[in-house]
Design an enzyme around this catalytic site. Structure first.
Site, PDB file in Angstrom:
ATOM      1  N   GLY A 252       0.827  -1.183   0.173  1.00  0.00           N
ATOM      2  CA  GLY A 252       0.042   0.084   0.025  1.00  0.00           C
ATOM      3  C   GLY A 252       0.871   1.303  -0.026  1.00  0.00           C
ATOM      4  O   GLY A 252       0.556   2.359  -0.851  1.00  0.00           O
TER       5      GLY A 252
ATOM      6  N   GLU B 212      11.154   9.308 -29.593  1.00  0.00           N
ATOM      7  CA  GLU B 212      12.574   9.026 -30.111  1.00  0.00           C
ATOM      8  C   GLU B 212      12.759   7.721 -30.817  1.00  0.00           C
ATOM      9  O   GLU B 212      13.698   6.890 -30.630  1.00  0.00           O
ATOM     10  CB  GLU B 212      13.691   8.915 -28.967  1.00  0.00           C
ATOM     11  CG  GLU B 212      14.144  10.375 -28.519  1.00  0.00           C
ATOM     12  CD  GLU B 212      14.808  11.313 -29.232  1.00  0.00           C
ATOM     13  OE1 GLU B 212      15.414  10.790 -30.371  1.00  0.00           O
ATOM     14  OE2 GLU B 212      14.604  12.463 -29.241  1.00  0.00           O
TER      15      GLU B 212
HETATM   16  C1  LIG Z   1       5.140  13.411 -24.472  1.00  0.00           C
HETATM   17  C2  LIG Z   1       5.549  13.673 -25.861  1.00  0.00           C
HETATM   18  C3  LIG Z   1       6.720  14.194 -26.163  1.00  0.00           C
HETATM   19  C4  LIG Z   1       6.822  14.314 -27.763  1.00  0.00           C
HETATM   20  N1  LIG Z   1       7.967  15.103 -28.255  1.00  0.00           N
HETATM   21  C5  LIG Z   1       8.113  15.357 -29.415  1.00  0.00           C
HETATM   22  C6  LIG Z   1       8.890  16.264 -29.879  1.00  0.00           C
HETATM   23  O1  LIG Z   1       9.356  17.063 -29.078  1.00  0.00           O
HETATM   24  N2  LIG Z   1       9.119  16.266 -31.166  1.00  0.00           N
HETATM   25  C7  LIG Z   1       8.684  15.488 -32.240  1.00  0.00           C
HETATM   26  O2  LIG Z   1       8.764  15.689 -33.244  1.00  0.00           O
HETATM   27  N3  LIG Z   1       7.991  14.281 -31.644  1.00  0.00           N
HETATM   28  C8  LIG Z   1       7.706  14.398 -30.404  1.00  0.00           C
HETATM   29  N4  LIG Z   1       6.755  13.300 -29.821  1.00  0.00           N
HETATM   30  C9  LIG Z   1       6.172  12.442 -30.611  1.00  0.00           C
HETATM   31  C10 LIG Z   1       6.595  10.991 -30.575  1.00  0.00           C
HETATM   32  O3  LIG Z   1       8.180  11.119 -31.222  1.00  0.00           O
HETATM   33  C11 LIG Z   1       5.703  10.135 -31.481  1.00  0.00           C
HETATM   34  O4  LIG Z   1       4.689   9.957 -30.778  1.00  0.00           O
HETATM   35  C12 LIG Z   1       6.457   8.744 -31.666  1.00  0.00           C
HETATM   36  O5  LIG Z   1       7.415   8.980 -32.503  1.00  0.00           O
HETATM   37  C13 LIG Z   1       5.549   7.604 -32.136  1.00  0.00           C
HETATM   38  O6  LIG Z   1       4.777   7.992 -33.174  1.00  0.00           O
HETATM   39  P1  LIG Z   1       3.369   7.820 -33.101  1.00  0.00           P
HETATM   40  O7  LIG Z   1       2.840   8.603 -31.964  1.00  0.00           O
HETATM   41  O8  LIG Z   1       2.807   8.498 -34.481  1.00  0.00           O
HETATM   42  O9  LIG Z   1       2.825   6.482 -32.905  1.00  0.00           O
HETATM   43  P2  LIG Z   1       2.568   5.560 -34.222  1.00  0.00           P
HETATM   44  O10 LIG Z   1       3.629   5.196 -35.231  1.00  0.00           O
HETATM   45  O11 LIG Z   1       1.245   5.981 -34.826  1.00  0.00           O
HETATM   46  O12 LIG Z   1       2.231   4.161 -33.588  1.00  0.00           O
HETATM   47  C14 LIG Z   1       1.055   3.557 -32.777  1.00  0.00           C
HETATM   48  C15 LIG Z   1       1.330   2.157 -32.597  1.00  0.00           C
HETATM   49  O13 LIG Z   1       1.550   1.423 -33.791  1.00  0.00           O
HETATM   50  C16 LIG Z   1       2.530   0.459 -33.697  1.00  0.00           C
HETATM   51  N5  LIG Z   1       3.293   0.626 -35.017  1.00  0.00           N
HETATM   52  C17 LIG Z   1       3.400   1.754 -35.920  1.00  0.00           C
HETATM   53  N6  LIG Z   1       4.224   1.431 -36.908  1.00  0.00           N
HETATM   54  C18 LIG Z   1       4.494  -0.010 -36.888  1.00  0.00           C
HETATM   55  C19 LIG Z   1       5.171  -0.999 -37.373  1.00  0.00           C
HETATM   56  N7  LIG Z   1       5.946  -0.696 -38.712  1.00  0.00           N
HETATM   57  N8  LIG Z   1       5.210  -2.357 -36.974  1.00  0.00           N
HETATM   58  C20 LIG Z   1       4.408  -2.657 -35.866  1.00  0.00           C
HETATM   59  N9  LIG Z   1       3.857  -1.752 -35.200  1.00  0.00           N
HETATM   60  C21 LIG Z   1       3.860  -0.731 -35.379  1.00  0.00           C
HETATM   61  C22 LIG Z   1       3.522   1.280 -32.754  1.00  0.00           C
HETATM   62  O14 LIG Z   1       4.273   0.094 -32.104  1.00  0.00           O
HETATM   63  C23 LIG Z   1       2.370   1.850 -31.536  1.00  0.00           C
HETATM   64  O15 LIG Z   1       2.072   0.835 -30.522  1.00  0.00           O
HETATM   65  C24 LIG Z   1       6.304  13.231 -28.571  1.00  0.00           C
HETATM   66  C25 LIG Z   1       5.502  12.347 -28.161  1.00  0.00           C
HETATM   67  C26 LIG Z   1       4.883  12.579 -26.819  1.00  0.00           C
HETATM   68  C27 LIG Z   1       3.648  11.784 -26.346  1.00  0.00           C
END
Ligand SMILES: Cc1cc2nc3c(=O)[nH]c(=O)nc-3n(C[C@H](O)[C@H](O)[C@H](O)COP(=O)(O)OP(=O)(O)OC[C@H]3O[C@@H](n4cnc5c(N)ncnc54)[C@H](O)[C@@H]3O)c2cc1C
Length: 698
Positions: free
Chosen positions: A453, A476
């Site tokens: 807890g 990243e």
């Molecule tokens: C708090 C926060 C801070 C951030 N800061 C920045 C920033 O300063 N600058 C910036 O540019 N971005 C930033 N980002 C963005 C971040 O880099 C992206 O969210 C990240 O690269 C993932 O991309 P997406 O969200 O489009 O996920 P998606 O690519 O849409 O992924 C969604 C899901 O699909 C799955 N998936 C996607 N492609 C595949 C594949 N080929 N094979 C299997 N599974 C797959 C993934 O595993 C995931 O579970 C930030 C995000 C957050 C939440």
């Protein structure tokens, strides 16, 4: 009559009441700890005191000296700076606006008052820069990310993708925080698939400018750190368009490039014309970071603002690049951004150390149940608790050495620009970032649960650590996507091997593995179960590498088979889980190899022995977790599997005996740990006073 207590023990009141039975039960508590196969009495070790494991002395100070090495001074400087400034410490409860303000002040104070210049450090001594990142992450994970956005991402993009003119103009002002900035890559519709970004940067030869546009709402830059409040510039990733230069006079799309775009007025901080910025709002964690969304409408920037290291546009609109294709330029651009990924892997180990430290210290302090009519025992004396926490503690050590290796490789890459090292760093950073951040994310929940807890009280930090760290798995580079890059590279190396090519450093072991590991397992060694054999690094590393090689060989065959009917993309998707397992297996091999190397290189004999114990637990627990794979191919016979299982329990118990010293060796000050239940002393007193009870006079 037999009774069952809350702990599930069965016993008889009559039996327990005799002194002989009580002694017997106490003894059994020691003896019930598993003995290793092939001998090894537990009695002496258990009775020799908590600083000793199997006759080993653990000296926290000596361990610290080996672990922290040359970065100890810098980390201590950062810790001491914040500890001396209570107004810069993050309270448990804080509204988002106040948290963002505090986070900026924390960063500004680091730079302007503590005199730490992160960008200069990153350029001169990347290892020291990452050590600073770990230390500020101890202060507040939001602060580490804020610093990471400013220096690894915004600063890193300018120095790594730009040329001399950009460094001259921006370096100092980014470093001293006069130019807070953003890294604007992700869009609403595209995160992982960077090549599909839609923002455009069209060259205007008349005015010698680029025009930045958001062509549709799917292309709004989203999640951009520092954008909602503090950023004055952004590195914007956009498709470079050259009018009239495509086929038949169409615009030519030269692919994704990076541009410096001013987003707020340097004097008034007002958002500049043509730019719309909105706040991404309250997040699950990291609320000290101001993430925003940006839309551009015909925003003009000078041609010089193209970060032109890998591709340039001349005054007459002519495009030049040393790299012949869009794909090569894209790879080079992304390749230069690995610093952020290295930083996340590094910081994630720091978070794991904090979580494990709190959980282990509390497990030593917390007493529940015990033999009848005897004092209660520490919960860390329960085998189940050792099973939860000791392999995790061993992993924190393993990851520590793996990340040091990654940072060394990264530093070498920066120094030499060697192509092979660069390729290695790219894959290694993807693999370690994915593996470590996923492991840490799961572990924080286990730590919370293992503190019962009290682990749920916000002041004890697991909620904050879990929420702040969770996104490390996504930004990243999403972990699932990054692991595929590791698998892809392994397959490339595999093909090269069969074409008679050479293998790069990280994959060297595959050279031997193709011949040795793919032959049938040896039925004699498959039965060897002696402790000396199981604790031999050669057996452990061979087992890890054997698994990777088999996975690689089998997935290559499956891909080839499915390719014929499903095509490349379909075949990859059909084998995706197999590929992810392969990547993880390879990364585990790399981690173990580094740990074994670190044990071997440790100059102090006693420290080396303790590290060897921890390393053995790391290796054997991983083998045990995947024992089905080894059994399926008879790499391990049933008797050997049983011996491994027993030895893992035994080693967990041995590590438990020096657990306090092992976490103390991480050397994170109490003011940085902050969780009252994780304090080095008087944890309960700090906890009760924390909720408002007066301290009882002693
Ligand atoms: C708090 C926060 C801070 C951030 N800061 C920045 C920033 O300063 N600058 C910036 O540019 N971005 C930033 N980002 C963005 C971040 O880099 C992206 O969210 C990240 O690269 C993932 O991309 P997406 O969200 O489009 O996920 P998606 O690519 O849409 O992924 C969604 C899901 O699909 C799955 N998936 C996607 N492609 C595949 C594949 N080929 N094979 C299997 N599974 C797959 C993934 O595993 C995931 O579970 C930030 C995000 C957050 C939440």
């Amino acid at each position: 009559m037999a009774t069952t207590s809350r702990s599930g023990r069965h016993g008889s009141d009559d039996e327990e009441s005799t002194p002989a039975m009580r002694r017997l039960r106490r003894l059994s508590l020691h003896l019930l700890q598993p003995a290793p196969e092939g001998g090894g009495s537990l009695g002496p070790a258990a009775c020799a005191g908590k600083r000793r494991a199997g006759g080993l002395d653990a000296d926290a100070a000596a361990l610290t000296a080996y672990l922290r090495g040359r970065h100890r001074k810098m980390q201590a400087r950062v810790y001491e700076f914040y500890v001396a400034r209570p107004e810069l410490q993050t309270p448990v409860e804080l509204p988002m606006a106040a948290h963002r303000d505090l986070c900026f002040r924390q960063m500004a104070a680091l730079v302007r008052e503590a005199g730490v210049r992160p960008l200069s450090l990153m350029a001169a001594d990347p290892a020291e820069y990452f050590a600073v990142m770990e230390a500020v992450g101890g202060v507040d994970i939001s602060l580490a990310i804020k610093v990471g956005v400013q220096y690894s991402l915004w600063g890193g993009s300018v120095i790594n993708l730009g040329t001399k003119k950009h460094k001259e103009k921006y370096f100092d002002k980014i470093d001293n925080l006069e130019y807070p900035g953003c890294f604007a890559m992700t869009e609403l519709h595209h995160g992982s698939n960077v090549q599909a970004l839609q923002t455009t940067a069209t060259f205007d030869p008349v005015t010698d400018e680029f025009i930045i546009d958001t062509p549709n709402d799917g292309a709004i830059k989203w999640w951009i750190g520092n954008a909602a409040l503090h950023g004055k510039f952004a590195t914007v990733f956009a498709r470079l368009i050259l009018p009239l230069q495509g086929k038949g006079g169409e615009p030519a799309d030269m692919g994704i490039h990076a541009f410096i775009v001013p987003i707020r007025d340097l004097e008034t901080h007002a958002v500049l014309p043509g730019i719309e910025i909105n706040d991404c709002g309250h997040k699950i964690g990291l609320n000290g970071v101001d993430n925003g969304a940006l839309r551009f409408r015909s925003v003009r920037i000078p041609r010089d603002n193209l970060l032109n290291r890998f591709g340039d546009v001349a005054r007459d609109g002519k495009y030049t690049s040393s790299l012949p294709t869009i794909n090569r330029r894209f790879a080079a651009t992304l390749g230069e951004l690995v610093g952020g990924r290295v930083g996340l892997a590094y910081s994630s180990v720091g978070v794991l150390k904090v979580a494990v430290t709190i959980a282990v210290r509390y497990a030593l302090l917390r007493q529940q149940f015990g033999p009848p009519k005897e004092p209660e025992i520490s919960v860390l004396d329960y085998q189940s608790h050792q099973h939860k926490l000791m392999p995790m503690l061993a992993s924190a050590y393993a990851f520590h050495f793996a990340r040091a290796y990654l940072v060394d490789m990264y530093s070498e890459m920066k120094k030499t620009n060697d192509e092979d090292v660069t390729a290695d760093v790219h894959v290694l950073s993807s693999g370690l970032k994915s593996y470590i951040t996923s492991y840490t994310a799961k572990s924080i929940s286990i730590c919370r649960e293992s503190c019962g807890g009290h682990g749920y009280a916000a002041v004890n930090r697991f909620g904050g650590l879990r929420n702040d760290h969770d996104i490390f798995q996504t930004f990243e580079g999403d972990n699932t996507v990054l692991l595929q890059q590791v698998a892809g590279d392994l397959l490339k190396q595999y093909q090269q091997k069969f074409k008679g090519g050479t293998l790069s450093v990280t994959w060297n072991y595959l050279r031997d593995s193709m011949g040795t590991y793919l032959s049938q397992p040896n039925p004699v060694t498959a039965r060897w179960e002696g402790e000396d054999h199981l604790r031999d690094p050669k057996f452990q590393l061979d087992a890890f590498r054997y698994r990777t090689s088999r996975l690689l060989h089998s997935v290559a065959a499956r891909l080839q088979k499915h390719m014929k009917t499903l095509g490349g993309f379909g075949a990859w998707n059909r084998c995706l889980n197999h590929l992810l397992t392969l990547a993880e297996s390879h990364i585990e091999s790399v981690i173990l190899a580094r740990f074994i190397e670190a044990v071997k290189s440790c100059p102090d004999e006693k420290t080396r022995e303790v590290l060897k114990l921890v390393c053995d637990l790391y290796a054997l627990e991983r083998i045990w977790k995947d024992i089905g794979t080894y059994r399926n191919v008879d790499y391990v016979a049933p008797n050997k599997a049983k011996a491994i299982h027993k030895l893992v329990d035994y080693l967990s118990y041995q590590v438990r005996l020096v657990a306090r010293e092992l976490v103390d060796a991480f050397d994170v000050p109490d003011q940085i740990i902050r969780a009252p239940i994780g304090m080095q002393s008087e944890a309960y007193a700090q906890y009760t006073q924390g909720v408002g009870f007066y301290r009882q006079p002693t």
